[in-house]
Write an enzyme that holds these catalytic residues in place. Structure first.
Site, mmCIF file in Angstrom:
data_model
loop_
_atom_site.group_PDB
_atom_site.id
_atom_site.type_symbol
_atom_site.label_atom_id
_atom_site.label_comp_id
_atom_site.label_asym_id
_atom_site.label_seq_id
_atom_site.Cartn_x
_atom_site.Cartn_y
_atom_site.Cartn_z
ATOM 1 N N ARG A 41 11.549 8.656 -17.165
ATOM 2 C CA ARG A 41 10.415 7.837 -16.716
ATOM 3 C C ARG A 41 9.100 8.314 -17.315
ATOM 4 N NH1 ARG A 41 14.553 7.561 -13.249
ATOM 5 N NH2 ARG A 41 14.775 5.829 -11.795
ATOM 6 N N GLY A 109 23.180 5.743 -18.948
ATOM 7 C CA GLY A 109 22.962 4.500 -18.207
ATOM 8 C C GLY A 109 21.503 4.354 -17.816
ATOM 9 N N SER A 183 20.594 1.005 -5.965
ATOM 10 C CA SER A 183 20.582 1.640 -7.278
ATOM 11 C C SER A 183 19.149 1.776 -7.766
ATOM 12 C CB SER A 183 21.396 0.799 -8.265
ATOM 13 O OG SER A 183 21.009 1.077 -9.583
ATOM 14 N N ASP A 336 24.967 11.712 -7.596
ATOM 15 C CA ASP A 336 25.506 12.449 -8.747
ATOM 16 C C ASP A 336 26.172 13.767 -8.345
ATOM 17 O OD1 ASP A 336 24.666 10.468 -10.471
ATOM 18 O OD2 ASP A 336 22.729 11.409 -10.840
ATOM 19 N N ARG A 367 34.304 8.423 -11.590
ATOM 20 C CA ARG A 367 34.253 9.788 -11.034
ATOM 21 C C ARG A 367 35.189 9.978 -9.853
ATOM 22 N NH1 ARG A 367 27.842 11.167 -11.798
ATOM 23 N NH2 ARG A 367 28.080 11.753 -13.994
HETATM 24 C C1 S3P Z 1 19.343 7.441 -11.791
HETATM 25 C C2 S3P Z 1 19.896 6.744 -10.765
HETATM 26 C C3 S3P Z 1 21.274 6.940 -10.285
HETATM 27 C C4 S3P Z 1 21.940 8.190 -10.867
HETATM 28 C C5 S3P Z 1 21.590 8.400 -12.302
HETATM 29 C C6 S3P Z 1 20.088 8.481 -12.506
HETATM 30 C C7 S3P Z 1 17.945 7.158 -12.164
HETATM 31 O O1 S3P Z 1 22.025 5.786 -10.612
HETATM 32 O O2 S3P Z 1 23.342 8.122 -10.726
HETATM 33 O O3 S3P Z 1 22.171 9.620 -12.771
HETATM 34 O O4 S3P Z 1 17.328 7.975 -12.862
HETATM 35 O O5 S3P Z 1 17.427 6.105 -11.760
HETATM 36 P P1 S3P Z 1 22.027 4.513 -9.621
HETATM 37 O O6 S3P Z 1 20.700 4.447 -8.983
HETATM 38 O O7 S3P Z 1 22.325 3.320 -10.468
HETATM 39 O O8 S3P Z 1 23.117 4.826 -8.625
#
Ligand code: S3P
Length: 456
Positions: A41, A109, A183, A336, A367
Site C-alpha cells: 500500500r 494476490g 476480504s 494467514d 492451504r
Molecule cells: C491481504 C489480505 C488478506 C491476506 C493477504 C494480504 C492484504 O487477503 O490473506 O495475505 O494485504 O489486503 P484477503 O483479505 O483477501 O483474505
C-alpha cells in the site's frame, strides 16, 4: 526504477528442498521484515500522490518488488535508496500511463488485486499476470465490482482468472458494494478504484478485515467515513477524486512473519525469544489472542505508535499449550496464520477446532488441503469437517515426512518451524517461495539456534 530493485523480482526457477530438525532452546532478539500489506500500500499510495513519498522499513520480498515494478511501469518514479529505504514520485489519481508490457505480480494476490483497483480510475488498458499459483486464484471477486464501476474486462482466462486485460472508462461510476467475503483485498480494490470516481464509493463488509487501506487513505489526506455494520462488520465511505498528499511512511514489522519465530519459541523447550517492533493492529492479531488462550507466554513490551500503527516487542517463552475452539469470526484477523496455528495445535494437548476456513482454499495454495497433508506427513491426527480444521494434539509430534509446499511460502515456513520440535526431521520440497515475504527467514531462524538445512 533502480536496477537493484528491478533485477531482484523473480525467484529461483528450480525447487530448493530444505529440512528442519529438533533444536536446542531458541534464544535471542530479532527483527522480522516490514509488513507485506503495508508495504504494497505504501508504494501504491505513493504512486497515486502528487510528489515524493519516502518509505522506510519496506519489505524487500518478491511480492512487494513486483508491486514496485508495476508502479514504475504505470509511470511513477520508484527508487531504492538503501536497505528498506525507498522513494516514490507519484503521478496523481488519474495520471497513470498505459504500461508497455503485461504487469507481472508473480505470487502476489495482494499486488494484483489492489492494482486492478488502482488502474480502474484511469482511461488506459493494462494486462495483469502472475505465476502458476496466482493464475489459479479467483479474480471474479475483483472483476465484479470493477465492472459495476464501468471497467471493461477485455480478456480473461477461464473463470475470470489471470492473465486479465482491463480497460478503465473515461468516467468511473461510484458504487455501494457489499462484499460477499470479508476480504481486505476486495475492499481495497473497490476503494482504490473509488479514488478515481466522482462522488462517494461505499464498501460494506460483514466481518471487519484488515484496515491498512483506510488508515493510509486518511494518512494521505483522503476523506472517508468508517462506521460499524452489524455485529462485526464495517461500512467505509470514500469521497472520490481527492488530491493525495505525499507523507513519509514507516513500515512496522509484519505480525504474519513474526508468527514463525513466535510459534517456534513456543514449541521448542527452553526457548526465550524477543521479536522487536511488531505491528499489533487489532485486525491482525487474532493469532496472538488464540495462542494466549492456549496458554502461550507472550508478553507485549514497550507498546508504542510508529507511523500510525501500534507496535510492541513480543517476548515469547516455551509454553505448555492446550487445544481451543477458534471462532469463525476471528478468521479475518488471522487469515494467514492458520498454517502455523495448526503447527502449534499439533504440539498442544487436546483438540483445537479452527472454524470457518473456506478462504484458506483460495490462498497461494489450497492451504486447508496443504496443511492437512503436512499434518498427515508428520503423524498428527486431524480432520476436516466442512470448512473447519480439527487438530488432535498430544503434546508431541513424531515428524519424519516430506511436505509439499505448492508454491506457498507460509506452508514452507510453518512445517520448517514444526520440524524444530519433532522426533524426526521435517522436510519440505521447496523453500524458494519464502523469498516472497520473508527472504531472510533461514538466517534469522538459525541465529536463534534453529537447525534448518537448505540443499544447495
Ligand atoms: C491481504 C489480505 C488478506 C491476506 C493477504 C494480504 C492484504 O487477503 O490473506 O495475505 O494485504 O489486503 P484477503 O483479505 O483477501 O483474505
Amino acid at each position: 526504477m533502480s536496477a537493484t530493485a528491478s533485477s531482484s523480482g523473480g525467484h529461483a526457477a528450480s525447487p530448493s528442498p530444505a529440512a528442519a530438525s529438533s533444536s536446542g532452546p531458541l534464544a535471542g532478539t530479532v527483527t522480522v521484515p516490514g509488513d507485506k500489506s503495508v508495504s504494497h500500500r505504501a508504494l501504491i499510495f505513493g504512486a497515486l500522490a502528487i510528489g515524493e513519498t519516502r518509505i522506510s522499513g519496506l519489505l524487500e520480498g518478491e511480492d512487494v518488488l513486483n508491486t514496485a515494478k508495476a508502479c514504475a511501469a504505470l509511470g511513477a518514479r520508484v527508487e531504492r535508496l538503501g536497505a528498506g529505504e525507498w522513494r516514490v514520485e507519484g503521478v496523481g489519481i488519474g495520471g497513470l500511463r498505459a504500461p508497455a508490457a503485461p504487469l507481472d505480480f508473480g505470487n502476489s494476490g495482494t499486488g494484483a488485486r489492489l492494482m486492478m483497483g488502482m488502474v480502474a480510475g484511469n482511461p488506459i488498458e493494462a494486462t495483469f499476470d502472475g505465476d502458476a499459483s496466482l493464475r489459479r486464484r479467483p479474480m471474479r471477486r475483483i472483476l465484479d465490482p470493477l465492472e459495476k464501476m464501468g471497467v471493461s474486462v477485455e480478456e480473461a482466462a477461464e473463470g475470470g482468472r489471470l492473465p486479465i486485460r482491463l480497460k478503465g472508462p473515461r468516467d468511473l461510476i461510484p458504487i455501494t458494494y457489499e462484499s460477499p467475503v470479508a476480504s481486505a483485498q476486495i475492499k481495497s480494490a473497490v476503494l482504490l478504484a473509488g479514488l478515481g470516481a466522482p462522488g462517494e464509493t461505499t464498501l460494506i463488509e460483514k466481518e471487519a478485515s484488515r484496515d491498512h487501506t483506510e488508515r493510509m487513505l486518511a494518512h494521505f489526506g483522503a476523506e472517508l467515513r468508517v462506521e460499524s455494520h452489524g455485529a462485526h462488520g464495517r461500512k467505509v465511505t470514500l469521497k472520490g477524486r481527492p488530491e493525495l498528499k505525499p507523507t513519509p511512511i514507516h513500515v512496522p514489522a509484519d505480525p504474519s512473519s513474526a508468527a514463525f519465530p513466535l510459534v517456534a519459541a513456543l514449541i521448542v523447550p527452553g526457548s526465550d525469544v524477543t521479536i522487536k517492533g511488531v505491528m499489533i493492529n487489532p485486525l491482525r492479531t487474532g493469532l496472538f489472542k488464540t495462542l494466549k488462550e492456549m496458554g502461550a507466554s507472550i508478553e507485549l513490551l514497550g507498546e508504542r505508535v510508529e507511523g500510525g500503527e501500534s507496535v510492541a516487542d513480543l517476548r515469547v517463552r516455551h509454553s505448555a499449550l492446550t487445544g481451543v475452539d477458534v471462532p469463525a469470526e476471528r478468521a479475518p484477523s488471522m487469515i494467514d496464520e492458520y498454517p502455523v496455528l495448526a503447527v502449534a495445535a499439533a504440539f498442544a494437548r487436546g483438540t483445537t477446532r479452527m472454524r470457518g476456513l473456506s478462504e484458506l482454499r483460495v490462498k497461494e495454495s489450497d492451504r486447508l488441503a496443504a496443511v492437512a497433508a503436512g499434518l498427515a506427513q508428520a503423524g498428527v491426527t486431524y480432520a476436516i469437517e466442512g470448512d473447519d480444521l480439527i487438530v488432535e494434539g498430544t503434546g508431541t509430534v513424531a515428524g519424519g515426512g516430506t511436505v509439499a509446499t505448492h508454491m506457498d511460502h507460509r506452508i514452507a515456513m510453518s512445517f520448517l518451524v514444526m520440524g524444530l520440535a519433532t522426533g524426526k526431521p521435517m522436510k519440505i520440497d521447496d523453500i524458494s517461495f519464502v523469498a516472497t515475504s520473508f527472504p531472510a527467514f533461514v538466517p534469522l531462524m538459525r541465529g536463534l539456534g534453529a537447525a534448518i538445512e537448505v540443499a544447495s
